[in-house]
Design a protein around this motif. Structure first.
Motif, PDB file in Angstrom:
ATOM      1  N   THR A   8       0.806  -1.204   0.000  1.00 29.27           N
ATOM      2  CA  THR A   8       0.000   0.000   0.000  1.00 29.27           C
ATOM      3  C   THR A   8       0.846   1.263   0.000  1.00 29.27           C
ATOM      4  O   THR A   8       0.488   2.240  -0.615  1.00 29.27           O
ATOM      5  N   MET A  49       3.185   5.022   7.886  1.00 30.04           N
ATOM      6  CA  MET A  49       1.860   4.497   7.558  1.00 30.04           C
ATOM      7  C   MET A  49       1.669   3.068   8.076  1.00 30.04           C
ATOM      8  O   MET A  49       0.540   2.630   8.298  1.00 30.04           O
ATOM      9  N   VAL A  56      -5.476  -1.832  10.642  1.00 33.67           N
ATOM     10  CA  VAL A  56      -6.752  -1.791   9.936  1.00 33.67           C
ATOM     11  C   VAL A  56      -6.887  -2.997   9.005  1.00 33.67           C
ATOM     12  O   VAL A  56      -7.953  -3.596   8.891  1.00 33.67           O
ATOM     13  N   TYR A  61     -10.195  -5.106   7.761  1.00 38.74           N
ATOM     14  CA  TYR A  61     -10.419  -5.570   6.390  1.00 38.74           C
ATOM     15  C   TYR A  61     -10.403  -7.084   6.266  1.00 38.74           C
ATOM     16  O   TYR A  61     -11.237  -7.663   5.576  1.00 38.74           O
TER      17      TYR A  61
ATOM     18  N   LEU C 108      -5.601   5.265   0.105  1.00 38.26           N
ATOM     19  CA  LEU C 108      -5.565   5.070   1.557  1.00 38.26           C
ATOM     20  C   LEU C 108      -6.691   5.827   2.240  1.00 38.26           C
ATOM     21  O   LEU C 108      -7.344   5.329   3.142  1.00 38.26           O
ATOM     22  N   THR C 110      -9.510   6.702   0.881  1.00 37.56           N
ATOM     23  CA  THR C 110     -10.756   6.011   0.565  1.00 37.56           C
ATOM     24  C   THR C 110     -10.917   4.788   1.447  1.00 37.56           C
ATOM     25  O   THR C 110     -11.995   4.532   1.982  1.00 37.56           O
ATOM     26  N   ALA C 111      -9.829   4.048   1.611  1.00 37.61           N
ATOM     27  CA  ALA C 111      -9.885   2.854   2.456  1.00 37.61           C
ATOM     28  C   ALA C 111     -10.294   3.221   3.878  1.00 37.61           C
ATOM     29  O   ALA C 111     -11.038   2.488   4.532  1.00 37.61           O
ATOM     30  N   ALA C 112      -9.813   4.376   4.347  1.00 37.80           N
ATOM     31  CA  ALA C 112     -10.185   4.815   5.689  1.00 37.80           C
ATOM     32  C   ALA C 112     -11.674   5.134   5.754  1.00 37.80           C
ATOM     33  O   ALA C 112     -12.363   4.786   6.710  1.00 37.80           O
TER      34      ALA C 112
END
Lengths: 329, 433, 278
Positions: A8, A49, A56, A61, C108, C110-112
């Motif tokens: 990511t 990050m 998360v 997820y 990122l 958007t994922a949040a």
């Protein structure tokens, strides 16, 4: 470095650029101080990050995705001997359920009926709290407080107050002469819906009030002074200066609240449990009920529909509000 | 400043370590810890179980038992989740309505072999021994007692309303409850069940009305093979029941389940309550009504003077995933015999599993005597098996509860309800063949 | 600065503010009064708005019936640790998202946002299995880890707003002085950010303190239950004992009330500095 963060935020995919101060970036051309990519920067981004991304990914997820696959399988805790893939069967079962129409309608009522009074009252409170007065701090602390109580507890609290036999709401209404005999609030689907909306308004006004008040305090005084010099009235100042200036806060707060209210079964769960006759269920409380029946396949299908619906809403909402902004400027 | 960061990180880590590390299951000196999960939880019963467990641990110093008590409404769901994960459960409460699906999913351990030759069986009533075996002769749980219905009533209120004795039939119940009902004074006749498990009381009144015709091996079937919902008496039953709601029950009872019903009786606002004997313990602790103010009467009858006692049961079983089956068997044996069992059924007010109970003076007095009356007159209070073990039971509960609520708020007529229920069970039995 | 107020406007404002205050405070008053009535009096009619006899019986019951002290301790530990760790982690991610442009950034963010859309119940089953594998079921650490994950997305977005409002110049100056970015972050930005950090922590704390469904799912034994789980237990087993229920509610509300009374100014102040400007 674990794979999750590498994919990511890894250095290969990221191109760090010194960011412009937000207002300038919008006005002037971009990239005035663009810097070259360096591995160091990439690593820094990845390292900063990584903790958030890992948490998360693993605890939000992963379970969500693992849960999603059940939406396409026959997955019923009452009979796990057969968990074969059934395609879209679970979705069909959701759509053909006699409760689906009611649930959908209720969800709409719940979201709109919650967001509108919350926004209006919250905005009014924020406007009035902007002005200094004695005990403003105490007042703020008192009225902000509902936000700190759990939705489930609020449900129970209001369930007690709306109790038709010993509830204080009926007693007050009777004393005021508004009703002759006790109203069975939570025994009638429509009245129950009104009751949960009142409870949710009590709870949710605070968030709007806080966010809008914070945004209002960032509006520069010069703008108001200029408006006053132009001889603008109160209403004009509000609609032409204040609202445009805090538009982004408003848009984002409304968006976030819509998502949260949609995904907020706690209050209804505590207050009516979706009853009577399943007529105060919103999508997420209904999902709880289906889960409790052990039908994980159907519940997961419903869950995916919730995510899809909210994603669609978000896209439309952001598009709609963005256009307006361009028209204005 | 680096130091502050480090301190923050260290503090966090320390807090995490402190809060963790508490879930060890067995430790070095050979002590075994069993996890035991209950389902029909209530605080008084949990305390009772803890006491029994303490006695067990005293007798078996190498075994520790960790009792897990999820709230009743979510308990079975929670147990399912634990069973599905394959670990974390040794002993568990299995109910007549859960044993079917759970054993079918391969979650329960058949303890038939382990309990072969166990002396405890000899002391048990025939009903209890019968309930411990499923259709294929496997033992997935040993019952700890039986739940049956009786009528809780307020002595003072019926006297004030001019009645000399508690109702014996549904008609009399309707009459007395309507006479007592006075919403303006916040006084109500009947603690109606409109919410969770509303179907159970509806079938109770229907079974009472068709008591003469009911198939003793299946409470939902008539002797002629059709469903009890097809009988003309069933419609009379429903009409009486609906009038009971309209004339004698608080409006909010549309959504009442177990906790609200019991609360309505124990807070003194409601005169009649149809409930399990388990509730005796709860009502006895009430601060609003004293022991002189209430009593129990046998389950009310239909027009024929007979009624059907819908017995339900639950017991202790073993999870297939348990790593300590031998120790768990020991625990279940302990709970199912002698003083432990007697204490449990007495203090939790259950119909006992031990033969010796019929001699016990405890069951002959007070609220308990109505249960003795009922057992003594099996011709009036018919003992009929209920089809609670069928695989579609939970689906049925959902459907039937929803239908009852619809009927009560006027969105379905009693006739429509019966037609639908008749069709439902006829179809299921047809498919079963 | 906001313009002069007319007498009529002032009257409307005051009436509105008073009414709203009454509406907000009344439920809290009612639950407190209910909890202080003698158990039998709660159901006496007509209703008493001021109890004739004050009684602590409901509170005694509460602590007799259930180990409420344990639940409070558990909630306090879980909410404090999870809230603090989530704030710390979110500061790092928020900093990066505020200060740098990179390709995956919008993904990122958007994922949040999407995490907020996920209904908890779709994930509960798999989460339970995951925690079983990690041996973290029925364990406070397990709940803390999950809560951290729950808090991070919103907290990150919130803190990002604060960082964006702080001029780059501040840390650039520090870095010119030879500090690394990490030290610059902590030495220079942290003090400026304090109100924002307090606000973020309070949001996290309140969310964790109030969370019900995850806690019900992951905690089994009495010794590990949090307050909402215990409340949920009160309501659904036995009978609904409104007396001890109200007492429990008062105890549940108290800690957050203290926190809010102490920090409500910080919240608005913090949010003001982080408010997204348009």
């Amino acid at each position: 470095m674990p794979a999750t963060s590498a994919t990511t935020t890894g250095p290969k995919t990221s191109r760090p650029v010194r960011k412009q101060a937000a207002p300038r970036a919008r006005n002037g051309p971009r990239g005035g101080r663009k810097r070259e990519f360096t591995t160091r920067r990439g690593l820094l981004i990845a390292a900063f990050m990584a903790p958030a991304a890992i948490f998360v990914a693993v605890f939000t997820y992963y379970p969500m995705i693992a849960g999603s696959q059940m939406a396409f399988r026959h997955w019923d805790l009452n009979d796990l001997t057969d968990t074969s893939w059934v395609g879209l069967d679970n979705f069909h079962r959701v759509f053909s359920d006699p409760n689906w129409g009611t649930v959908l309608g209720n969800t709409g009522t719940w979201v709109i009926g919650s967001i509108v009074p919350q926004l209006v009252i919250g905005f009014a409170l924020a406007l009035w709290l902007r002005r200094r007065f004695r005990f403003r701090g105490v007042y703020q602390a008192l009225i902000f407080f509902p936000w700190a109580i759990s939705g489930f507890l609020i449900g129970i609290l209001f369930r007690w107050m709306f109790n038709s036999e010993f509830g204080v709401v009926n007693d007050l209404l009777q004393k005021a002469g508004l009703i002759d005999e006790p109203v069975a609030w939570l025994a009638d689907p429509h009245k129950a819906m009104i009751a949960v909306l009142i409870a949710n308004t009590w709870y949710g006004v605070t968030f709007f009030a806080i966010m809008i008040l914070a945004a209002l305090q960032s509006v520069p005084d010069e703008l108001y002074e200029a408006a006053a010099l132009d001889g603008a009235g109160k209403a004009r100042t509000l609609f032409q200066i204040t609202i445009p200036y805090i538009r982004v806060t408003l848009v984002l707060t409304v968006l976030l609240r819509v998502i949260w209210i949609f995904n907020f079964p706690d209050l209804i769960f505590g207050m009516t449990g979706g009853g009577p006759n399943n007529e105060t269920h919103i999508v997420t409380t209904w999902m709880i009920k289906i889960t409790q029946q052990g039908d994980y396949g159907k519940a997961s299908a419903l869950g995916l529909l919730v995510i899809a619906g909210l994603l669609l809403f978000t896209v439309f909402f952001l598009l709609a509000t963005r256009e307006k902004r361009e028209v204005r400027s | 400043m680096r130091r502050r960061t480090a301190a923050l990180a260290l503090g966090t880590a320390a807090a995490m370590v402190l809060t963790g590390c508490s879930a060890m299951s067995s430790n070095a000196n050979g002590t075994v810890t069993l996890n035991m999960v209950e389902s029909l939880t209530n605080p008084a019963r949990t305390d009772l179980l803890k006491g029994l467990i303490a006695d067990f641990e005293k007798q078996n110093p190498k075994i520790k038992v960790n009792l897990i008590s999820p709230p009743t409404e979510q308990a079975d769901q929670k147990i399912q989740q634990m069973l599905q994960s394959g670990s974390g459960v040794d002993a568990l409460e299995v109910r007549d309505i859960t044993v079917g699906p759970w054993s079918n999913n391969g979650w329960l351990y058949d303890m038939g072999k382990d309990l072969k030759g166990w002396q405890g069986w000899n002391a048990m009533t025939e009903n209890a021994v019968k309930a411990s075996e499923d259709a294929k002769g496997r033992t997935f749980f040993v019952p700890y007692g039986f739940y049956g219905l009786s009528l809780f009533y307020r002595k003072d209120l019926i006297k004030d309303a001019g009645f000399s004795k508690p109702p014996a039939s549904w008609d009399q119940l309707l009459k007395q409850a309507s006479a007592i009902n006075d919403p303006a004074k916040r006084r109500y006749g009947y603690a109606f069940r409109g919410g969770a498990n509303a179907n159970s009381n509806v079938t109770a009144i229907i079974e009472a009305y068709v008591a003469d015709k009911v198939d003793l091996t299946n409470g939902y079937k008539l002797k002629n093979g059709r469903t009890i919902f097809s009988a003309p008496e069933a419609l009379d039953a429903l009409k009486t029941y609906l009038t009971l709601f309209k004339k004698a029950s608080p409006k909010s009872s549309v959504s009442w389940g177990y906790p609200e019903m019991v609360e309505a009786f124990s807070n003194g606002s409601t005169a009649f309550l149809l409930q399990d004997p388990e509730v005796i313990a709860t009502v006895s602790e009430s601060k609003s009504i004293s022991k002189e103010q209430w009593d129990t009467a046998p389950l009310v009858a239909g027009p024929s003077g007979k009624t059907v006692q819908p017995l339900a049961t639950a017991g202790w079983g073993i999870a297939k995933g348990s790593k300590h089956k031998a120790e768990t068997v020991k625990l279940i044996e302990f709970l199912s015999q002698g003083k432990a069992s007697t204490d449990f059924t007495k203090k939790n007010s259950l119909v006992p599993i031990l033969k010796s109970a019929t001699e016990d003076p405890f069951y002959k007095t007070g609220p308990w005597s109505s249960y003795v009356t009922m057992t003594k007159h099996p011709d009036t209070y018919l003992n009929v098996s209920q089809p609670r073990g069928v695989t579609w039971w939970s689906e049925w509960e959902q459907k039937s509860d929803a239908d009852v609520q619809k009927m009560v708020i006027g969105k379905m007529s009693p006739k429509e309800l019966l037609t639908s229920w008749d069709a439902y069970w006829s179809k299921k039995w047809e498919q079963e063949k | 600065m906001i313009g002069k107020e007319t007498a009529a406007g002032r009257a409307v404002r005051i009436v509105f503010l008073v009414l709203w205050l009454a509406f907000t405070v009344f439920p809290l008053y009612w639950i407190l009064i209910t909890s202080l009535k003698a158990p039998g009096d709660i159901f006496s009619f007509p209703l008493a708005y001021w109890p004739e006899h004050f009684s602590l019986e409901n509170y005694r019951e509460l602590f007799n019936k259930a180990d409420f002290g344990t639940y409070l301790t558990n909630s306090l530990i879980v909410a404090t640790v999870a809230g603090a760790v989530a704030t710390a982690i979110s500061m790092l991610s928020a900093y990066v998202l505020a200060r740098f442009e990179f390709r995956t950034k919008s993904a990122l963010l958007t994922a949040a946002l999407v995490t907020q859309m996920i209904p908890a119940f779709i994930a509960l089953g798999p989460l339970y299995l995951l925690m079983t594998d990690l041996k973290l079921v029925d364990n406070r650490l397990g709940l803390i880890l999950v809560y951290i994950a729950v808090c991070i997305p919103f907290c990150t977005v919130m803190l990002r707003g604060f960082f964006e409002n702080i001029p780059d110049a501040l840390e650039e100056a520090a870095m010119i002085d030879g500090l690394s970015r990490f030290s610059a972050l902590f030495r220079v930005l942290l003090p400026v950010m304090r109100p924002g950090i307090v606000a973020a922590f309070i949001f996290n704390f309140v969310n964790c303190w109030n969370e019900l469904f995850l806690s019900v799912t992951l905690m089994n034994s009495d010794a590990n239950k949090t307050v909402p789980t215990a409340l949920n237990g009160f309501i659904s087993s036995f009978n609904i004992d409104w007396g001890s229920m109200s007492a429990a509610a008062v105890f549940t509300i108290l800690p957050t009330m203290v926190l809010f009374a102490f920090a409500s100014r910080h919240i608005v102040q913090g949010l003001t500095s982080g408010a997204v400007k348009g």
